[in-house]
Design a protein around this motif. Structure first.
Motif, mmCIF file in Angstrom:
data_model
loop_
_atom_site.group_PDB
_atom_site.id
_atom_site.type_symbol
_atom_site.label_atom_id
_atom_site.label_comp_id
_atom_site.label_asym_id
_atom_site.label_seq_id
_atom_site.Cartn_x
_atom_site.Cartn_y
_atom_site.Cartn_z
ATOM 1 N N GLU A 196 -35.118 37.788 -53.457
ATOM 2 C CA GLU A 196 -36.135 37.085 -54.235
ATOM 3 C C GLU A 196 -35.479 36.060 -55.160
ATOM 4 O OE1 GLU A 196 -40.163 36.430 -55.745
ATOM 5 O OE2 GLU A 196 -39.219 37.008 -53.877
ATOM 6 N N PHE A 197 -34.363 36.445 -55.744
ATOM 7 C CA PHE A 197 -33.620 35.535 -56.612
ATOM 8 C C PHE A 197 -33.242 34.266 -55.851
ATOM 9 C CE2 PHE A 197 -29.786 33.859 -58.591
ATOM 10 C CZ PHE A 197 -30.109 33.868 -59.927
ATOM 11 N N SER A 198 -32.685 34.420 -54.653
ATOM 12 C CA SER A 198 -32.282 33.258 -53.860
ATOM 13 C C SER A 198 -33.486 32.407 -53.491
ATOM 14 C CB SER A 198 -31.562 33.706 -52.591
ATOM 15 O OG SER A 198 -30.303 34.220 -52.926
ATOM 16 N N ARG A 199 -34.604 33.042 -53.122
ATOM 17 C CA ARG A 199 -35.800 32.293 -52.748
ATOM 18 C C ARG A 199 -36.348 31.490 -53.915
ATOM 19 N NH1 ARG A 199 -41.069 32.254 -53.362
ATOM 20 N NH2 ARG A 199 -41.177 34.159 -54.572
ATOM 21 N N VAL A 200 -36.411 32.121 -55.095
ATOM 22 C CA VAL A 200 -37.004 31.471 -56.259
ATOM 23 C C VAL A 200 -36.070 30.420 -56.837
ATOM 24 C CG1 VAL A 200 -37.744 31.871 -58.638
ATOM 25 C CG2 VAL A 200 -38.520 33.386 -56.839
ATOM 26 N N VAL A 201 -34.811 30.736 -56.946
ATOM 27 C CA VAL A 201 -33.870 29.791 -57.548
ATOM 28 C C VAL A 201 -33.669 28.588 -56.629
ATOM 29 C CG1 VAL A 201 -31.485 29.458 -58.300
ATOM 30 C CG2 VAL A 201 -32.750 31.486 -59.003
ATOM 31 N N GLY A 202 -33.486 28.842 -55.346
ATOM 32 C CA GLY A 202 -33.397 27.769 -54.361
ATOM 33 C C GLY A 202 -32.578 26.582 -54.826
ATOM 34 N N PRO A 203 -33.164 25.382 -54.780
ATOM 35 C CA PRO A 203 -32.418 24.177 -55.129
ATOM 36 C C PRO A 203 -32.134 24.036 -56.626
ATOM 37 C CG PRO A 203 -34.678 23.627 -54.565
ATOM 38 C CD PRO A 203 -34.505 25.082 -54.269
ATOM 39 N N ALA A 204 -32.600 24.968 -57.433
ATOM 40 C CA ALA A 204 -32.349 24.895 -58.875
ATOM 41 C C ALA A 204 -31.080 25.650 -59.261
ATOM 42 C CB ALA A 204 -33.547 25.452 -59.647
ATOM 43 N N TYR B 47 -34.257 18.791 -65.782
ATOM 44 C CA TYR B 47 -35.688 18.957 -66.018
ATOM 45 C C TYR B 47 -36.424 19.206 -64.700
ATOM 46 C CZ TYR B 47 -40.536 17.744 -66.889
ATOM 47 O OH TYR B 47 -41.896 17.759 -66.921
ATOM 48 N N LEU B 48 -36.148 18.397 -63.685
ATOM 49 C CA LEU B 48 -36.826 18.540 -62.400
ATOM 50 C C LEU B 48 -36.475 19.864 -61.722
ATOM 51 C CD1 LEU B 48 -36.545 14.889 -61.056
ATOM 52 C CD2 LEU B 48 -38.606 16.057 -61.918
ATOM 53 N N GLN B 49 -35.228 20.304 -61.847
ATOM 54 C CA GLN B 49 -34.838 21.584 -61.267
ATOM 55 C C GLN B 49 -35.542 22.743 -61.969
ATOM 56 O OE1 GLN B 49 -30.541 21.422 -61.477
ATOM 57 N NE2 GLN B 49 -30.391 20.784 -59.346
ATOM 58 N N VAL B 50 -35.637 22.684 -63.288
ATOM 59 C CA VAL B 50 -36.328 23.735 -64.037
ATOM 60 C C VAL B 50 -37.809 23.736 -63.688
ATOM 61 C CG1 VAL B 50 -37.005 24.500 -66.356
ATOM 62 C CG2 VAL B 50 -34.631 23.861 -65.896
ATOM 63 N N LEU B 51 -38.409 22.569 -63.582
ATOM 64 C CA LEU B 51 -39.815 22.481 -63.198
ATOM 65 C C LEU B 51 -40.039 23.105 -61.822
ATOM 66 C CD1 LEU B 51 -42.675 21.480 -63.766
ATOM 67 C CD2 LEU B 51 -42.004 19.266 -62.806
ATOM 68 N N GLY B 52 -39.176 22.790 -60.873
ATOM 69 C CA GLY B 52 -39.277 23.393 -59.540
ATOM 70 C C GLY B 52 -39.106 24.896 -59.579
ATOM 71 N N LEU B 53 -38.181 25.372 -60.403
ATOM 72 C CA LEU B 53 -37.970 26.807 -60.566
ATOM 73 C C LEU B 53 -39.241 27.479 -61.065
ATOM 74 C CD1 LEU B 53 -36.071 29.313 -60.740
ATOM 75 C CD2 LEU B 53 -35.487 28.546 -63.049
ATOM 76 N N ILE B 54 -39.862 26.903 -62.073
ATOM 77 C CA ILE B 54 -41.102 27.474 -62.612
ATOM 78 C C ILE B 54 -42.199 27.461 -61.546
ATOM 79 C CG2 ILE B 54 -42.952 27.127 -64.300
ATOM 80 C CD1 ILE B 54 -40.717 26.094 -66.215
ATOM 81 N N GLU B 55 -42.293 26.382 -60.783
ATOM 82 C CA GLU B 55 -43.302 26.314 -59.717
ATOM 83 C C GLU B 55 -43.082 27.402 -58.680
ATOM 84 O OE1 GLU B 55 -42.823 22.252 -58.454
ATOM 85 O OE2 GLU B 55 -44.328 21.528 -59.894
ATOM 86 N N ARG B 56 -41.828 27.659 -58.304
ATOM 87 C CA ARG B 56 -41.554 28.711 -57.318
ATOM 88 C C ARG B 56 -41.810 30.100 -57.894
ATOM 89 N NH1 ARG B 56 -37.831 24.916 -56.440
ATOM 90 N NH2 ARG B 56 -36.180 25.947 -57.599
ATOM 91 N N ILE B 57 -41.520 30.295 -59.172
ATOM 92 C CA ILE B 57 -41.815 31.585 -59.807
ATOM 93 C C ILE B 57 -43.312 31.845 -59.787
ATOM 94 C CG2 ILE B 57 -41.857 32.796 -62.033
ATOM 95 C CD1 ILE B 57 -39.078 31.561 -62.578
ATOM 96 N N ALA B 58 -44.096 30.792 -60.043
ATOM 97 C CA ALA B 58 -45.552 30.943 -60.127
ATOM 98 C C ALA B 58 -46.244 30.850 -58.769
ATOM 99 C CB ALA B 58 -46.109 29.874 -61.070
#
Length: 170
Positions: A96-104, A137-148
């Motif tokens: 799950e960590f790898s899936r959510v973190v992904g490109p971030a 900023y864009l990586q963190v935004l993507g991380l939050i989107e994948r978490i949600a």
């Protein structure tokens, strides 16, 4: 670090709680929102959010909480968000960590270096170039989107201050 004291009895904030619950209802239907809860110290902001959290978590909503720690000029702008994300990221499975973190990965490595152990070994500990502020900023935004992506998620950041002091939100 200061400790929080919250009453076990919820009193006098019914209308505010109903307004926050309405925002959660909208979130369940896909509406992304930002809510600022402000007020003087001791007016019940923490207690209001605790009541919201109780109901939200029982309805399957993910509730992540972080806050500012007074470090003077040494605080980083992402510290409250890191405080909210770190416990959740530490608790997920390596897959799950790898899936959510992904490109971030580079953003997570910059913001939360201690999470290297949570990775399944395919990259977070790799050497990455430091991100520019906009890339971070864009990586963190993507991380939050994948978490949600798989659950309605509330991120609460407490004790934020604007440049104008603790009583102004710009």
């Amino acid at each position: 670090m200061t400790s929080r004291i919250a009453s076990p009895v919820f009193v006098g904030r019914g209308e505010e709680l109903r307004r926050l619950q309405a925002v959660l209802d909208e979130a369940r239907s896909g509406v992304v929102s930002t809510v600022i809860v402000g007020g003087e110290a001791g007016v019940g902001k923490t207690r209001l959010l605790a009541e919201l959290r109780s109901g939200a978590e029982s309805a399957g909503i993910r509730f992540l909480v972080g806050g500012c720690v007074d470090l003077g000029d040494g605080a980083r702008p992402y510290d409250p968000l890191v405080a909210a994300l770190r416990p959740w990221l530490k608790a997920v499975t390596p897959e799950e960590f790898s899936r959510v973190v992904g490109p971030a990965r580079s953003a997570v490595q910059q913001l939360i270096p201690a999470l290297e152990a949570c990775d399944d070994g395919d990259g977070i500990a790799d050497v990455v170039a430091p991100s520019t502020q906009s890339t971070l900023y864009l990586q963190v935004l993507g991380l939050i989107e994948r978490i949600a992506a798989d659950a309605v998620t509330v991120i609460v950041l407490e004790d934020l201050e604007s440049d104008g002091g603790p009583d102004r939100v710009a």
